[in-house]
Design an enzyme around this catalytic site. Sequence first.
Site, PDB file in Angstrom:
ATOM      1  CG  ASP A 365      -1.767   1.199   1.442  1.00  0.00           C
ATOM      2  OD1 ASP A 365      -1.511   2.240   0.800  1.00  0.00           O
ATOM      3  OD2 ASP A 365      -2.712   1.122   2.246  1.00  0.00           O
ATOM      4  CB  CYS A 367      -0.290   5.196   3.133  1.00  0.00           C
ATOM      5  SG  CYS A 367      -0.962   3.682   3.841  1.00  0.00           S
ATOM      6  CG  ASP A 422      -4.054   0.924  -1.141  1.00  0.00           C
ATOM      7  OD1 ASP A 422      -3.117   0.197  -1.487  1.00  0.00           O
ATOM      8  OD2 ASP A 422      -5.010   0.495  -0.437  1.00  0.00           O
TER       9      ASP A 422
HETATM   10  C1  FPP Z   1      -4.581  -0.981   9.585  1.00  0.00           C
HETATM   11  O1  FPP Z   1      -5.391  -0.645   8.542  1.00  0.00           O
HETATM   12  C2  FPP Z   1      -3.947   0.266  10.118  1.00  0.00           C
HETATM   13  C3  FPP Z   1      -3.512   0.423  11.366  1.00  0.00           C
HETATM   14  C4  FPP Z   1      -3.669  -0.676  12.348  1.00  0.00           C
HETATM   15  C5  FPP Z   1      -2.831   1.674  11.832  1.00  0.00           C
HETATM   16  C6  FPP Z   1      -3.232   2.959  11.191  1.00  0.00           C
HETATM   17  C7  FPP Z   1      -2.500   4.127  11.739  1.00  0.00           C
HETATM   18  C8  FPP Z   1      -1.976   5.111  10.975  1.00  0.00           C
HETATM   19  C9  FPP Z   1      -2.085   5.065   9.519  1.00  0.00           C
HETATM   20  C10 FPP Z   1      -1.204   6.291  11.469  1.00  0.00           C
HETATM   21  C11 FPP Z   1      -1.144   6.632  12.905  1.00  0.00           C
HETATM   22  C12 FPP Z   1      -0.172   7.700  13.139  1.00  0.00           C
HETATM   23  C13 FPP Z   1      -0.396   8.960  13.579  1.00  0.00           C
HETATM   24  C14 FPP Z   1       0.737   9.882  13.701  1.00  0.00           C
HETATM   25  C15 FPP Z   1      -1.729   9.454  13.937  1.00  0.00           C
HETATM   26  P1  FPP Z   1      -5.844  -1.727   7.447  1.00  0.00           P
HETATM   27  O2  FPP Z   1      -6.171  -3.021   8.078  1.00  0.00           O
HETATM   28  O3  FPP Z   1      -6.897  -1.056   6.633  1.00  0.00           O
HETATM   29  O4  FPP Z   1      -4.546  -1.822   6.543  1.00  0.00           O
HETATM   30  P2  FPP Z   1      -3.490  -3.011   6.319  1.00  0.00           P
HETATM   31  O5  FPP Z   1      -4.209  -4.137   5.694  1.00  0.00           O
HETATM   32  O6  FPP Z   1      -2.494  -2.398   5.370  1.00  0.00           O
HETATM   33  O7  FPP Z   1      -2.882  -3.340   7.637  1.00  0.00           O
HETATM   34 ZN    ZN Z   2      -2.894   3.148   2.645  1.00  0.00          ZN
END
Ligand code: FPP
Ligand code: ZN
Length: 532
Positions: A365, A367, A422
């Site tokens: 992804d 990000c 993404d």
């Molecule tokens: C899972 O999303 C994502 C998280 C568990 C953490 C998200 C946190 C941030 C992006 C940033 C936090 C930081 C600050 C400074 C506020 P998902 O399950 O949709 O994605 P994945 O499959 O890629 O893990």
């Molecule tokens: Zn993302």
Amino acid sequence: MPSVRQKGVAFPWNLATQQRQQQRCPASTSSSSTPAPGQARANRDSGSDSDSDSIVDEEIPVHFPNNNTMKIPSLFTQYPVVRDPLVTPTSRVQDETIEACLPFLRGESDDVTTYNEHGVASLNRENHLPFLRQWLGRLPGRLMGFDAGRPWFFYWCLSALTLLGEDVTQYRADLVETVRYLQNPEGGFGGGFGHLSHLATTYAVVLALALVGGEEAYDVIDRKAMWRWLCRLKQPDGGFQVCVGGEEDIRGAYCAAVIITLLRLPLELTPESPAYKEDRSVNLFTGVADYVRRCQTYEGGISGQPNAEAHGAYAFCALGCLAILDHPARSIANYLDVPRLISWLSSRQYAPEGGFSGRTNKLVDGCYSHWVGGCFPLIEACLNGSDKLPPADEPSLFSREGLIRYILTCGQDHGRMGGLRDKPGKFPDAYHTCYVLNGLSAAQHQWELDPPSSSSITTTVAEERGNDTASDAAALSEAAAEAVWAVLPYLGEDGPQIFDNKDRIRPIHPVYTIPTRSVKAMREYYGTVEGF
Ligand code: FPP
Ligand code: ZN
Ligand code: K
């Protein structure tokens, strides 16, 4: 042609891929039209069921019908050589993702107007700029659901515009008037008017104000109220709640550390703090590093709270937080198992995609180009300054080429819409535009932080007194914030530069994720204002 079928062991994934590719490319069996770029690629279309022994692509450069040869290493154009043959829902979505990325990576996507000789697309700057500006304007009613996160849009867009070289001071007056009404008298900023203050939205407001800069922007923040509010969020176990009575996690610790040091707030606790001790032995930074340490998991990565799943977004929060508390050569080396963290971070980068995933067995992804990619400058500063750990012996701890390929080919909308995303098939948005560009900047630059000077008073103080008093902690974080992060364009020791010079974007401070001059200007201002 070498066969990988030995002793009856086959590699069925390649067979499946080959069959899928044949299904997707009817042109390869017809002689009617000029093949699209890459279709003449050796081996790829030649397979038939009777030819099923030849199931591993050879390392042959991609050839183009116009005699133009794009130099794309086979690492980025074919399935990994070693794969787990067990098929699960996870492996299926992974294969679908590879299939969606491959045309972009191979220089074959019709979405891309220009590929350079390395098979890399150019940065669609002229459309990314209006895409970002639109999110800073008045938003349509259907987007009301984003109300609680308005400050994020300010930060994402202003930061991305800055990375693209735009002067964002023109947004100062509007930003100041908007955030003024998000601030609560008891300190901090909410997401929308009348909303409870939250550390994430406050962090976003502070960074946005730093980006536009200027006294008018700095003066809007009620620092005294902010300090009192942060004291209420500070917990006895070292961490921070994200809002009064809310959850405690590592985002809270990182956001608080950023806010405290950018605003130069005192570290002493008010008696209202749940962590307050009458003997004054606890301050805003007490136990933070230990809290971060407890978030490192058995995998080597970092979770949002102790005993949870490691995730890339939290790895960045952890390293950023430690790099604020003290020089990363001390704080990161002393509180984390660095070799295991590097191993986990490295495992986040996938081939052929080249981008990063956020956690084990999940998908690439854009990000995470920032959340994971942004960890490497901090790790490098740690290794190079530490005498306990070996120096980084590679010019880069991750494949910058892979990340740049992913971002420029798969990670952007190549059309009129603009914006970064993404992955192929996903719509671009402000969040991804910000963090994908952050990651691109990390891949294009190299940072050098002066090693901690062993003769400095702060080191002696830390070693002798265990870094417990507010003034010791303040001295260490003060030195960390003042340390010079020197930046150079990364020119690559592993090959030529694969992107065009015009696509190099601006560097940003590896800890604060805004330009170094914005960090300096804001801190300088609060260092000179009378009183507190
Ligand atoms: C899972 O999303 C994502 C998280 C568990 C953490 C998200 C946190 C941030 C992006 C940033 C936090 C930081 C600050 C400074 C506020 P998902 O399950 O949709 O994605 P994945 O499959 O890629 O893990
Ligand atoms: Zn993302
Ligand atoms: K070292």
